[in-house]
Design a protein around this motif. Structure first.
Motif, short mmCIF file in Angstrom:
data_model
loop_
_atom_site.label_atom_id
_atom_site.label_comp_id
_atom_site.label_asym_id
_atom_site.label_seq_id
_atom_site.Cartn_x
_atom_site.Cartn_y
_atom_site.Cartn_z
N LEU A 13 -16.40 -3.52 8.67
CA LEU A 13 -15.10 -4.21 8.63
C LEU A 13 -14.26 -3.32 7.68
O LEU A 13 -12.95 -3.18 8.06
CB LEU A 13 -15.37 -5.42 7.84
N GLY A 14 -14.85 -2.93 6.67
CA GLY A 14 -13.96 -1.72 5.72
C GLY A 14 -13.16 -0.66 6.49
O GLY A 14 -11.87 -0.43 6.42
N LEU A 15 -13.95 0.02 7.29
CA LEU A 15 -13.62 1.05 8.13
C LEU A 15 -12.63 0.61 9.25
O LEU A 15 -11.48 1.17 9.30
CB LEU A 15 -14.65 1.90 8.84
N ALA A 16 -12.88 -0.63 10.08
CA ALA A 16 -11.90 -1.10 10.95
C ALA A 16 -10.90 -1.34 10.26
O ALA A 16 -9.51 -1.03 10.70
CB ALA A 16 -12.64 -2.32 11.71
N LEU A 17 -10.50 -2.14 9.24
CA LEU A 17 -9.58 -2.40 8.30
C LEU A 17 -8.53 -1.21 8.17
O LEU A 17 -7.28 -0.97 8.02
CB LEU A 17 -9.83 -3.48 7.34
N ALA A 18 -9.28 -0.22 7.36
CA ALA A 18 -8.80 1.04 7.08
C ALA A 18 -7.95 1.85 8.15
O ALA A 18 -6.67 2.18 7.84
CB ALA A 18 -9.53 2.10 6.36
N ARG A 19 -8.57 1.61 9.22
CA ARG A 19 -8.03 2.31 10.40
C ARG A 19 -6.73 1.57 10.80
O ARG A 19 -5.65 2.29 11.13
CB ARG A 19 -9.02 2.25 11.59
N ALA A 20 -6.79 0.25 10.85
CA ALA A 20 -5.33 -0.53 11.16
C ALA A 20 -4.33 -0.18 10.13
O ALA A 20 -3.33 -0.11 10.62
CB ALA A 20 -5.81 -1.96 11.09
N LEU A 21 -4.71 -0.50 8.83
CA LEU A 21 -3.50 0.04 7.77
C LEU A 21 -3.16 1.37 7.91
O LEU A 21 -1.80 1.67 7.75
CB LEU A 21 -4.36 -0.52 6.50
N ALA A 22 -3.91 2.54 8.11
CA ALA A 22 -3.57 3.82 8.27
C ALA A 22 -2.56 3.87 9.39
O ALA A 22 -1.65 4.59 9.27
CB ALA A 22 -4.81 4.75 8.51
N ALA A 23 -2.73 3.09 10.43
CA ALA A 23 -1.88 3.27 11.46
C ALA A 23 -0.49 2.70 11.43
O ALA A 23 0.38 3.03 12.03
CB ALA A 23 -2.51 2.57 12.88
#
Length: 228
Positions: A13-23
Motif C-alpha cells: 500500500l505504501g508504494l501504491a499510494l506513493a505512485r498515485a501522489l507522485a503522479a
C-alpha cells in the motif's frame, strides 16, 4: 508542491499510494527497512517528482528525526504505513513471546506516535495524518491478539491526537484485506490471489485525503463493494 512523508513505501500500500501522489506532483519523503527495494521505488518515482528515500527502521528515533528533517517545512501529509506482523503463523496470546510482542508494539504503536511528535512543528494547518490500521483492531480473531491489540492502541492514539489537535486531520484507516506480502505471511498456507491489489484501494484513500473529512476511523471500500 504538496509535501508528504510515507513510511513502509517500498512495496504494498505504501508504494501504491506513493505512485498515485507522485503522479499528482507531490514531493515525497519515503522510508522502508530494505534499502535495495526502497532505492528501486525511489528511482521509479523520481521520474515523476522530487523524492527523498531514507532506508531505516521507524522504531529508531534518529531515523524518525532524519525523515522529518528530509521532508523540510510545511508537511501536508504523514502516512504511518510501516508495520510488522509478528510471528507467522500468528500465535495465541497465551503462547506469544513477550520480547517479540514488545517489538510489534515498538513498530506499530510507539514509532507512529514518535514520528507524529517529531513532525508536529512542521505540519501545516489542516495537514492529514494517516495511521494504517486493521479490522483486527476491532474484531477478536483468535491468534491475532498481538497484531490486533497493537492496531487497537494505534486507533486510540489517533482518536486522542485528533481531540488534542483540532487544526489537523487524524485518520485511522483500515484498508481491508489486500494481496500483499504481509497478508500472505499472515496466512502462509492460503491462496490470497482473490484479494485486491493495493492499487485498487488507493482511490478510496485518495478520496479521504482530497475531501475535508473529519478526523476519525475509516474503512476504505474494496472495489467489489463499490461496483468496480
Amino acid at each position: 508542491m504538496p509535501n508528504a512523508i510515507i513510511t513502509g513505501a517500498s512495496r504494498g500500500l505504501g508504494l501504491a499510494l506513493a505512485r498515485a501522489l507522485a503522479a499528482d506532483g507531490w514531493r515525497l519523503t519515503l522510508d522502508a527497512r530494505t534499502a535495495a527495494d526502497l532505492e528501486r521505488a525511489a528511482r521509479e518515482l523520481g521520474r515523476l517528482t522530487e523524492v527523498v528515500a531514507l532506508p531505516g527502521d521507524v522504531a529508531d528515533a534518529a531515523h524518525r528525526r532524519a525523515l522529518v528533517a528530509a521532508a523540510g517545512k510545511d508537511i501536508n501529509l504523514l502516512v504511518n504505513n510501516a508495520s510488522v506482523l509478528g510471528p507467522s503463523p500468528q500465535p495465541a496470546l497465551a503462547e506469544y513471546p513477550l520480547d517479540v510482542l514488545e517489538r510489534v508494539y515498538r513498530v506499530n504503536v510507539l514509532a507512529p506516535l514518535g514520528l507524529i511528535q517529531t513532525a508536529l512543528p512542521r505540519l501545516r494547518l489542516g495537514a492529514a495524518i494517516v495511521n494504517v490500521t486493521s479490522d483486527a483492531a476491532v474484531e477478536d480473531y483468535p491468534g491475532w491478539g498481538g497484531y490486533g491489540s497493537s492496531k487497537a492502541a494505534l486507533d486510540q492514539l489517533t482518536a486522542t491526537l485528533a481531540a488534542e489537535h483540532p487544526g489537523l486531520r487524524f485518520y485511522a484507516v483500515d484498508p481491508g484485506d489486500m494481496r500483499t506480502r504481509m497478508h500472505q505471511e499472515a496466512f502462509p498456507d492460503q491462496d490470497i490471489s482473490d484479494r485486491p491489489l493495493p492499487e485498487a484501494i488507493v482511490p478510496g484513500l485518495l478520496e479521504l485525503l482530497r475531501q475535508p473529512h473529519p478526523s476519525g476511523r475509516y474503512r476504505v471500500p474494496h472495489p467489489a463493494e463499490v461496483g468496480a
